[in-house]
Scaffold this active site. Structure first.
Site, PDB file in Angstrom:
ATOM      1  N   TYR A 137     -47.656  10.085 -12.959  1.00 18.06           N
ATOM      2  CA  TYR A 137     -48.077   8.973 -12.103  1.00 18.06           C
ATOM      3  C   TYR A 137     -48.309   9.401 -10.652  1.00 18.06           C
ATOM      4  CZ  TYR A 137     -47.160   5.762 -15.955  1.00 18.06           C
ATOM      5  OH  TYR A 137     -47.195   5.114 -17.165  1.00 18.06           O
ATOM      6  N   LYS A 187     -38.763  15.861 -23.435  1.00 14.29           N
ATOM      7  CA  LYS A 187     -39.498  16.615 -24.453  1.00 14.29           C
ATOM      8  C   LYS A 187     -39.420  18.096 -24.069  1.00 14.29           C
ATOM      9  CE  LYS A 187     -42.409  16.700 -28.021  1.00 14.29           C
ATOM     10  NZ  LYS A 187     -42.136  16.192 -29.371  1.00 14.29           N
ATOM     11  N   ASP A 226     -39.909  11.480 -28.847  1.00 14.32           N
ATOM     12  CA  ASP A 226     -40.490  10.902 -30.066  1.00 14.32           C
ATOM     13  C   ASP A 226     -39.394  10.440 -31.020  1.00 14.32           C
ATOM     14  OD1 ASP A 226     -40.015  13.627 -30.041  1.00 14.32           O
ATOM     15  OD2 ASP A 226     -41.606  14.154 -31.430  1.00 14.32           O
ATOM     16  N   ASP A 250     -41.941   4.193 -19.061  1.00 13.75           N
ATOM     17  CA  ASP A 250     -42.908   3.098 -19.117  1.00 13.75           C
ATOM     18  C   ASP A 250     -43.128   2.694 -20.580  1.00 13.75           C
ATOM     19  OD1 ASP A 250     -44.912   1.322 -18.495  1.00 13.75           O
ATOM     20  OD2 ASP A 250     -46.296   2.792 -17.656  1.00 13.75           O
ATOM     21  N   ASP A 254     -41.536  -0.873 -22.985  1.00 14.09           N
ATOM     22  CA  ASP A 254     -42.368  -1.813 -23.738  1.00 14.09           C
ATOM     23  C   ASP A 254     -41.955  -1.812 -25.211  1.00 14.09           C
ATOM     24  OD1 ASP A 254     -43.835  -2.131 -21.367  1.00 14.09           O
ATOM     25  OD2 ASP A 254     -45.722  -2.348 -22.465  1.00 14.09           O
TER      26      ASP A 254
END
Ligand code: GGG
Length: 354
Positions: A137, A187, A226, A250, A254
């Site tokens: 970002y 990750k 993941d 982010d 959600d």
């Protein structure tokens, strides 16, 4: 970790509804704050501009005046939602990403908690602590022609400083919760340099000299992103505080919102050392904009979260209790929750309970 409560005679709140349903839910949050009355200081509101729609009209997405009033004349703020286009628009940059950086709101704190018997399945009670200023970002993207077609590149920034402060925030939050567990989401098996630094820095937080052992009773876990999403859907109960770099945080929040029935329920605050800005996790929802059916509860809960962060526990709790009652009774709900009520009817129901 709340901002110290200074004795304020008034609480100055910048309201930045921005785009789409942000303009419907921020007025709802304002009404909830006004209903709290004597448990918080006298309220003063500043109506402020930002957003893509503003950009299309004026060429500016985040006016200097908005930033100035937030910096100089506000104690806190409520932001609605922004709808940036999915293509590059010359001269436009996301105002919410910019505001978080401008005000150094380094932590995006997103509690996801089910109420009563969770229609989404198992009970959920976790907090996503998202680093809010770095990762992809930073928006340093370039595109260049190459022999095989165009080549696009992006810089992913992870610093020790930002990782350490978000790590400390996650531990502080865990300390205040019953389960006292932090899970680092990363990750590092693929991105061993960037995510490696994030992971390693947060793992070291409990041993920092200035921490003085206060996180010794916080259990530290980690999970590859993941597999974290997979386990979130199957066993949400294994998570308490999840701390993640910006992009993973982010997406994860959600995903977690899906487990409690609607994005329209999940609040957040953007928190820094000196400022806090409440913001519903949902976006501008152009599909329902103007229909009067946007769920106002995420924005109302964001106002409650903001109050608690400022030290007004009782005021925040009163708003949350009212929202929870409305959800549990299940009689006045917007369509995203299977109801038939309008935004205004839900707001009225919450105000009555406050
Ligand atoms: N309130 C959260 C929100 O506005 N989400 C949509 C989002 O992330 N937009 C980014 C942007 O449009 O710049």
């Amino acid at each position: 970790r709340s901002m110290a409560t200074t004795a304020r005679r008034s609480l100055r709140i910048g309201l930045v509804p921005a785009d789409g349903i942000g303009r419907e839910v921020i007025p709802a949050a304002k009404k909830a704050l006004e209903a709290v009355g004597s448990d918080i200081p006298k309220l003063e509101f500043h109506d402020l501009l930002a957003g893509f729609e503003l950009f299309t009209r004026t060429g500016t997405a985040l006016p200097d005046e908005t930033i100035r009033i937030l910096r100089e004349e506000s104690d806190c703020a409520l932001f609605g939602a922004v709808s940036s286009p999915s293509r590059k628009v010359a001269g436009y940059s996301s105002p919410i990403v910019a505001l978080r950086k401008e005000l150094d709101l380094y932590a995006n704190i997103r509690p996801v908690k089910s109420v009563g018997a969770n229609p989404g399945g198992k009970p959920v009670d976790l907090v996503v602590v998202r680093e809010n200023t770095e990762c992809l970002y930073v928006k340093q993207e370039t595109i260049v022609p190459s022999e095989t077609g165009r080549e696009a590149r992006a810089t992913r920034l992870i610093t020790e400083r930002a990782s350490r402060r978000i790590g400390k925030m996650a531990f502080e939050i865990a300390l205040q919760r019953a389960r006292k567990q932090v899970t680092i989401i990363h990750k590092s098996n693929v991105l061993s340099v960037t995510d490696g630094l994030f992971r390693e820095t947060i793992r070291a937080v409990p041993r920092l000299p200035e921490v003085g052992g206060k996180y010794d009773n916080v259990r530290l876990e980690e999970q590859i992103v993941d597999s974290a999403v997979y386990r979130l859907f199957r066993e949400p109960e294994i998570y308490d505080v999840m701390v993640a770099p910006n992009l993973y945080g982010d997406i994860l929040s959600d995903a977690a919102a899906a487990l409690v029935g609607s994005l329209g329920l999940v609040p957040s605050i953007n928190a820094g050392e000196h400022f806090v800005m409440g913001e519903p996790v949902h976006g501008s929802a152009p599909d329902i904009e103007g229909k009067g059916i946007a769920n106002p509860l995420a924005a109302i809960r964001s106002a409650a979260l903001m109050l608690r962060h400022l030290g007004y526990q009782k005021g925040g709790d009163r708003i949350d209790a009212a929202v929870n009652q409305v959800i549990e009774e299940g009689e006045v709900l917007t369509p995203d929750l299977g109801g038939r009520s309008s935004t205004d009817e839900v707001v009225e129901a919450v105000l009555k309970k406050i």
